[in-house]
Design an enzyme around this catalytic site. Structure first.
Site, PDB file in Angstrom:
ATOM      1  CB  SER A   1      -8.804  -0.128   1.483  1.00  0.00           C
ATOM      2  OG  SER A   1      -8.130   0.572   0.467  1.00  0.00           O
TER       3      SER A   1
ATOM      4  CE1 TYR B   1      -3.854  -2.071   3.006  1.00  0.00           C
ATOM      5  CE2 TYR B   1      -5.001  -1.301   1.042  1.00  0.00           C
ATOM      6  CZ  TYR B   1      -4.732  -1.189   2.395  1.00  0.00           C
ATOM      7  OH  TYR B   1      -5.354  -0.203   3.135  1.00  0.00           O
TER       8      TYR B   1
ATOM      9  CE  LYS C   1      -7.232  -2.640   4.813  1.00  0.00           C
ATOM     10  NZ  LYS C   1      -7.660  -2.476   6.226  1.00  0.00           N
TER      11      LYS C   1
END
Length: 288
Positions: free
Chosen positions: A156, A169, A173
């Site tokens: 990401s 998150y 990533k």
């Protein structure tokens, strides 16, 4: 769009009759990949949490590839033994695997750095350890086949520019990015290896992780657009598959990423893009 014949000539791993394994395949980018690769004549193994979504996805892909060319395996990628079982099922059903897409992920925000240890652990177990488990389960057998192969891990942009909002998150990533870079290096130095690793970096994409959206936002790409871009990038031999979207073209992404690494080089505060003392400087930088 590059014709399938040209893609498959450049990438023998994606040849007709070869096998692709996709985690997080019941929706979004994963399902788009499964359908696109089925259209190219590949056998497809779909892995996701068991339930109606996986069943529906399996039927949709089987309508393209035929029931004999599709296998759905309920799998929780956070559990190494379930990913090992996925590999056993895939190799047992279709023989050698030539494409692995470690795509499964969740985006639920577990909160602040000092809150909700269980939520943090669950997100990291899926987003980061799910990728590691996939590589552990599949890479040795893919290498042993001595055939052309590809491993694509879904990262990401948030793992690169790390914006505030969902730190867990971002951490997961960022870990996938670093792990995949190291994996690519290790595969390059493996004698006789015909297996390569690549980092898929989607832009704003309408998927199951798109919060609060019941239909595709105008600025978002579809999963299908991401997969078409991924295939074109793989044909070029790209490691970093940096996808644009309808709001951010590559030059904008490049400037945001350059500013992020500049925090270290210029000794600015962490995440200075969002720091009040650097707001004007960032705006001026983006204007060029």
């Amino acid at each position: 769009m590059i014709p399938d014949t040209e893609i498959q000539t450049a990438l023998p791993a994606l040849g007709q009759g070869n096998t692709a394994v996709i985690t997080g395949a019941a929706s979004g980018i994963g399902l788009a990949a499964a359908k696109r690769l089925a259209l190219m004549g590949m056998k497809i193994v779909l892995a996701d949490i068991g339930g109606p979504r996986l069943d529906d996805a399996s039927r949709a892909v089987a309508a393209i590839a035929g029931e004999d060319a599709v296998l759905a395996v309920a799998s929780d990628v956070s559990k190494a033994d379930e990913v090992d079982r996925l590999a056993d099922r895939a190799f047992g059903a279709f023989g050698d695997v030539s494409l692995l897409i470690n795509n499964a992920g969740v985006g639920d925000n577990p909160g602040k750095p000092w809150d909700n240890r269980d939520g943090w652990k669950r997100l990291l177990d899926i987003n980061f350890w799910g990728v590691v488990h996939g590589v552990e389960a599949f890479a040795p057998r893919m290498l042993a086949s001595a055939k052309p192969g590809l491993i694509v891990n879904t990262g990401s942009k948030q793992g690169i520019t790390t914006p505030p909002g969902n730190l867990a998150y971002n951490v997961s990533k960022a870990g996938v990015k670093t792990f995949t870079e190291g994996l690519a290096h290790a595969l390059r130095n493996e004698p006789g290896a015909r297996l390569s690793a690549h980092l898929l970096i989607p832009g704003f994409t309408y998927t199951g992780l798109t919060e609060g959206a019941t239909e595709k936002p105008a600025g978002a790409w579809t999963g299908e657009q991401v997969i078409d871009f991924m295939l074109e990038s793989l044909v070029r031999g790209d490691f970093y598959i940096l996808c644009p979207d309808n709001e951010a073209a590559r030059p904008l992404d490049e400037k945001r990423m350059a500013w992020a690494i500049g925090d270290i080089i210029e000794n600015r505060p962490a995440l200075s893009r969002w720091h009040p003392d650097h707001k004007d400087a960032f705006a001026a930088f983006m204007k060029g």
